[in-house]
Every structure is written in C-alpha cells, then in structure tokens.
Design a protein around this motif. Structure first.
Motif, PDB file in Angstrom:
ATOM      1  N   ALA A 196      47.642  88.576  57.460  1.00 54.28           N
ATOM      2  CA  ALA A 196      48.992  87.755  57.486  1.00 54.28           C
ATOM      3  C   ALA A 196      49.228  87.520  56.100  1.00 54.28           C
ATOM      4  CB  ALA A 196      49.157  86.504  58.398  1.00 54.28           C
TER       5      ALA A 196
ATOM      6  N   ASP B 245      49.315  84.405  54.837  1.00 51.24           N
ATOM      7  CA  ASP B 245      48.559  83.363  54.618  1.00 51.24           C
ATOM      8  C   ASP B 245      47.249  83.637  54.523  1.00 51.24           C
ATOM      9  OD1 ASP B 245      50.777  81.747  54.700  1.00 51.24           O
ATOM     10  OD2 ASP B 245      50.532  81.588  56.799  1.00 51.24           O
TER      11      ASP B 245
ATOM     12  N   ILE C   4      42.720  86.218  59.519  1.00 52.20           N
ATOM     13  CA  ILE C   4      42.061  85.363  60.617  1.00 52.20           C
ATOM     14  C   ILE C   4      41.399  86.424  61.463  1.00 52.20           C
ATOM     15  CG2 ILE C   4      44.094  85.461  62.169  1.00 52.20           C
ATOM     16  CD1 ILE C   4      43.379  82.703  62.992  1.00 52.20           C
TER      17      ILE C   4
ATOM     18  N   LEU D 109      39.181  81.393  59.954  1.00 49.89           N
ATOM     19  CA  LEU D 109      40.599  81.152  59.581  1.00 49.89           C
ATOM     20  C   LEU D 109      40.629  80.847  57.983  1.00 49.89           C
ATOM     21  CD1 LEU D 109      43.478  80.382  60.331  1.00 49.89           C
ATOM     22  CD2 LEU D 109      43.017  78.087  60.602  1.00 49.89           C
TER      23      LEU D 109
ATOM     24  N   ARG E   9      48.427  81.227  63.946  1.00 51.69           N
ATOM     25  CA  ARG E   9      47.978  82.283  63.300  1.00 51.69           C
ATOM     26  C   ARG E   9      47.381  83.610  63.935  1.00 51.69           C
ATOM     27  NH1 ARG E   9      46.292  81.060  58.193  1.00 51.69           N
ATOM     28  NH2 ARG E   9      45.479  83.145  58.018  1.00 51.69           N
TER      29      ARG E   9
END
Length: 409
Positions: free
Chosen positions: A216, A218, A221, A235, A260
C-alpha cells in the motif's frame, strides 16, 4: 554457563565475532564439517539475553529449513514451527494478485514460520552439542591487529582479556558491525523512513497455512500463519507516525491493522505486545578483506519485505562453511574470492528485489496501478514466471550451498 574456553585459543583457525542467528549458525555449520572455530558473543548464552532472539516471527524459506536441518538445528525447532503452504501477494486498491501454492510446486511446504526466540533456543541447544567449537560469551571484541597470516583479536571477558590469533576473521556482528569498521569497509546506507510493528493477532477465520503480503502507499503489511490459529502481523508505518501508532490502545491498533490488511481473514482481535523496528538498508561495499569476511547483517541489512534477512544470511553462512570444509587454509585469498563470487548473484538479486519492491509496489502513483496489477497477474498465471517466483520465494537462487538442497527427512 557464562564463559566457554579451551586451550586452543591461540591456534590458527576461524574466529567468528557475533553470535546472533547467523553467527551461531555459521559456528554450528563449521562444527558439523569438523572445522574448529571460536565464537565471540557480547550476550550471555541465554535466549533472553541475545538481542536477535526477539519477538519477531520469522518466515523461513524452504531452503533455509533444509539448511538448518542439515546442520542439526531443525530437530530442536520443528515442533514449534508452522508450515506455509500458500502465499498471496497483492496491492491495496488494485486488481492484480499472485499466488504460490506448495502443491503446485510438488512440496509439502514453501517454508515455515517460527518466532525468532524459538529459533534462538534451538541454536543454543545445538551449540551445546558442538565438540570443536570454543564459545566466549559474554565477551567483547576490543581491538584487532593484523598479522602476516591472519589477525590477533583482543577480547574482553569477565575473567580478563584474551588474545586470540586466527587465520580467518568473520564479522557476523550485525548492522553496525565493528569488524566491518575495523577492516575499513564502507557501507551504503538508506533510511526508508519507515517503522515496522510486529505482534500476534487472532483472525476470525482460519489462516489455512497461508501467508499474506499486501502493499500500500503507507508501506507493506504481512500476515504470517502461526500455531493455535494465531497470525504474526507485520505492519509498516511512516517513521514520523511511529510514535502515534505506538501510543494507540489495542482496539485502535487493531482498527488500523484491519483497515490496512482488509477482511480476507475476517475480524482481527487479541493483539499481542507490539515491538517497533526502524527500517534501514545497509550494504557493505565489499564482502572480504585480507583474511576476513562479512556475513549476515554485517554484510547486508535488507528491508524486511519478503522476509529475506535471515534467509539470505544463512545462505552466507552455509556457503562459507562449505568452502572452508575442504580448504587447507580458511583465510586464503582464493577461497575468499570464490566466496564473494558465489554469493554475488544471490546477494545482489535479493537486495535489488527487496529494495525495488518497496520503492515500486508502495509508490503512490495511480498511473503505475495497471502495470503493477498486470505484473502480479503474469506471475500468477504464466507458468515459467510462477515457477521462477516460487523458486526464489523458497530460497533457491544463484549458486546455493549444497546443504539447502538436501531434502528434509
């Protein structure tokens, strides 16, 4: 058991600085091959004292487990390991995904998950069985002096200073390697500005021995299958958000993880204690010096994406042990040149893969979405690509050490 010594401390041989996961594995591999060595470790010989025997849940590639089995470690760990029979790779908000299944590869498992602390316990038990190994723990390397045919190490122990001569010095002392610095080997560094949080969670649905890697904007994960229907959550968050994430209560943290990861495993619950790790890439500009070599994180520390760190380091250790086992002089320049040449394809390929994945798969560029999805679909549906992805995922790349090619009993 605090300090392990023998009368052979000043006989030329192999001196390993660092008794973490890779350093201990190298010491055991040499002992298995009948090669005498000395292992110097700053931590006391207890699992709770060794920093690398921590709460991470390791994803051990099939090649890694083959290697651990070959050197007698796996029998001490197998009962606490969980097989990975499926791997699912995807990116949030995009349509492509890649799947690897053990059955389609003709194996019982692609790899196994095991808490790092449990692997540490298994290594300590196997170290206790070694007969040609001298262990100094706790002990600290204080100084190195070059000799005509090796090195002289000054090592501080609770019982005083020891002077150890060696024909081959091995730096297995981690990312901030003192041996690497003493050898004058530079390292290329990259700060990903990310922090990794690891813990265990309980999913609503059975994980069915499936490992998940999801990318992702971010960061990645991952969800790793564990015993008792638990999962190991990995994470990644931006470094400037790490403090806020650490301050979340359990319900808030689970809400973040759920958002997430998604709902493929149903509702997540019961998070265990969280442990944060800052993520950096550190790569030594060369692996060897005069009668000296770097292995594991001292040679390369990679992004944890794809869980390549220990798997790569163990292949370092087993390749080096394999070459030393048949050599008259373990520190000969020709041997070290062969080691560096054999490790280059695996090392370079793994580092490029981990760095490229985190830069490309997590890059917030909408125009890249279709290309990323098509690449994942190709890996999933084109047999040669699927086989290549599976083989690399199982740890078979470059010219692997013979130990990892042996079948499990």
């Amino acid at each position: 058991m605090n300090v392990h010594e023998s009368p052979a401390l000043n006989e030329p041989g192999v001196l390993i600085i660092g008794g973490g996961l890779v350093g201990a594995s190298l010491a055991i591999a040499l002992d298995t091959a009948g090669v005498a060595a000395t292992l110097v470790e700053t931590a006391a010989p207890r699992a709770d004292a060794q920093p690398s025997y921590d709460e991470r849940n390791l994803a051990l590639a099939r090649a890694t487990v083959n290697g651990l089995d070959a050197i007698g470690v796996w029998r001490h760990a197998a009962a606490r390991a969980t097989p990975i029979r499926h791997i699912h790779v995807s990116r949030a908000g995009e349509f492509g995904s890649a799947r690897i299944d053990a059955d389609r590869q003709g194996v019982d498992a692609l790899g196994w998950t095991l808490p790092a602390r449990e692997l540490g316990v298994a290594l300590l038990r196997r170290l206790d069985e070694c007969t040609r190994l001298t262990r100094l723990a706790p002990a600290t390397l204080d100084a190195l002096e070059p000799l005509r045919n090796g090195w002289r190490a000054q090592v501080d122990t609770p019982h005083g200073r020891r002077s150890i001569d060696t024909s081959l010095l091995v730096g297995a002392d981690g990312t901030n390697s003192l041996v690497r610095a003493q050898l004058g080997i530079d390292a290329e560094r990259h700060d990903y500005r990310q922090t990794l949080f690891v813990c265990t969670v309980t999913p609503e649905r059975d994980h069915a021995n499936r490992a998940w890697e999801r990318f992702a904007d971010d960061g990645p994960i991952a969800m790793l299958p564990l015993a008792e229907r638990r999962c190991g959550l990995v994470l990644t968050v931006a470094a400037d958000q790490a403090g806020a994430v650490a301050a979340l209560d359990d319900a808030e943290f689970i809400e973040l993880a759920q958002r997430r990861f998604g709902w493929r495993l149903g509702r997540l619950s019961r998070p265990g204690k969280r442990h944060p790790y800052a993520i950096h890439r550190v790569a030594a500009t060369r692996l060897t010096g005069p009668r000296a070599v770097l292995v594991g994180n001292a040679a390369q520390t990679v992004h944890p994406i794809g869980a390549q760190g220990f798997n790569l380091g163990l292949r370092d250790a087993l390749t080096l042990a394999e070459l030393i086992a048949t050599a008259a002089d373990p520190g000969a320049s020709g041997l070290l040149e062969r080691y560096a040449a054999r490790r280059a394809p695996d090392r370079d390929g793994t580092m490029a893969m981990s760095h490229g994945l985190v830069r490309l798969a997590c890059l917030p560029q909408p125009l890249l979405g279709p290309l990323r999805s098509l690449a994942l679909l190709a890996c999933d549906r084109v047999p040669p690509l699927r086989r290549a992805l599976a083989r690399r995922g199982m740890g078979f790349r470059g010219e692997p050490p013979l130990a990892v090619l042996e079948r499990l009993p």
